[in-house]
Design a protein around this motif. Sequence first.
Motif, PDB file in Angstrom:
ATOM      1  N   GLY A   1       0.814  -1.200   0.000  1.00 61.30           N
ATOM      2  CA  GLY A   1       0.000   0.000   0.000  1.00 61.30           C
ATOM      3  C   GLY A   1       0.851   1.253   0.000  1.00 61.30           C
ATOM      4  N   VAL A   2       0.242   2.337   0.485  1.00 62.57           N
ATOM      5  CA  VAL A   2       0.861   3.653   0.512  1.00 62.57           C
ATOM      6  C   VAL A   2       0.942   4.091   1.971  1.00 62.57           C
TER       7      VAL A   2
ATOM      8  N   MET B   1      10.544   2.311  -7.744  1.00 61.91           N
ATOM      9  CA  MET B   1      11.515   2.929  -6.846  1.00 61.91           C
ATOM     10  C   MET B   1      11.488   2.293  -5.449  1.00 61.91           C
ATOM     11  N   ALA B   2      10.362   1.723  -5.055  1.00 61.37           N
ATOM     12  CA  ALA B   2      10.222   1.154  -3.714  1.00 61.37           C
ATOM     13  C   ALA B   2      11.057  -0.102  -3.530  1.00 61.37           C
ATOM     14  N   GLY B   3      11.340  -0.802  -4.608  1.00 53.39           N
ATOM     15  CA  GLY B   3      12.146  -2.018  -4.501  1.00 53.39           C
ATOM     16  C   GLY B   3      11.482  -3.059  -3.632  1.00 53.39           C
ATOM     17  N   ASP B   4      12.164  -3.481  -2.555  1.00 53.67           N
ATOM     18  CA  ASP B   4      11.645  -4.528  -1.671  1.00 53.67           C
ATOM     19  C   ASP B   4      10.783  -3.983  -0.532  1.00 53.67           C
ATOM     20  N   GLU B   5      10.568  -2.696  -0.481  1.00 57.79           N
ATOM     21  CA  GLU B   5       9.787  -2.116   0.610  1.00 57.79           C
ATOM     22  C   GLU B   5       8.306  -2.426   0.434  1.00 57.79           C
ATOM     23  N   SER B   6       7.581  -2.499   1.548  1.00 60.44           N
ATOM     24  CA  SER B   6       6.178  -2.894   1.484  1.00 60.44           C
ATOM     25  C   SER B   6       5.219  -1.728   1.290  1.00 60.44           C
ATOM     26  N   LEU B   7       5.677  -0.508   1.562  1.00 55.74           N
ATOM     27  CA  LEU B   7       4.822   0.666   1.389  1.00 55.74           C
ATOM     28  C   LEU B   7       5.476   1.681   0.461  1.00 55.74           C
TER      29      LEU B   7
END
Length: 104
Positions: free
Chosen positions: A19-20, A50-56
Amino acid sequence: MISHFITMYNSIYQTQVQGVSPGLMEAFRKYPWPGNIRELDHVIESAMCMAGDESLIAFDHLPPHLKTGLKTDFVIPSHKNPAAPSPVAEEIAGTLEEVKNNRS
């Protein structure tokens, strides 16, 4: 709509974005979206890359043009450590203290 785009791009790019961030969601709600749904679609796609492996998705993941647009209207903390002041803010505060808040 954001959830739809996240689900679609998770499938396409094999990512795990959930999500955001709450602060960014609030800014998205207030942003006028002059490019309508197409702009939102492109912003979410770019941010997910751009988030790569991040969840938010966070402010740091946004394209530069949107960061500028949001910064002029909203204060959005960084997703990394929202409590930590930026080095620039600390430098400005130090300078203001040295000149006794004289801004002329």
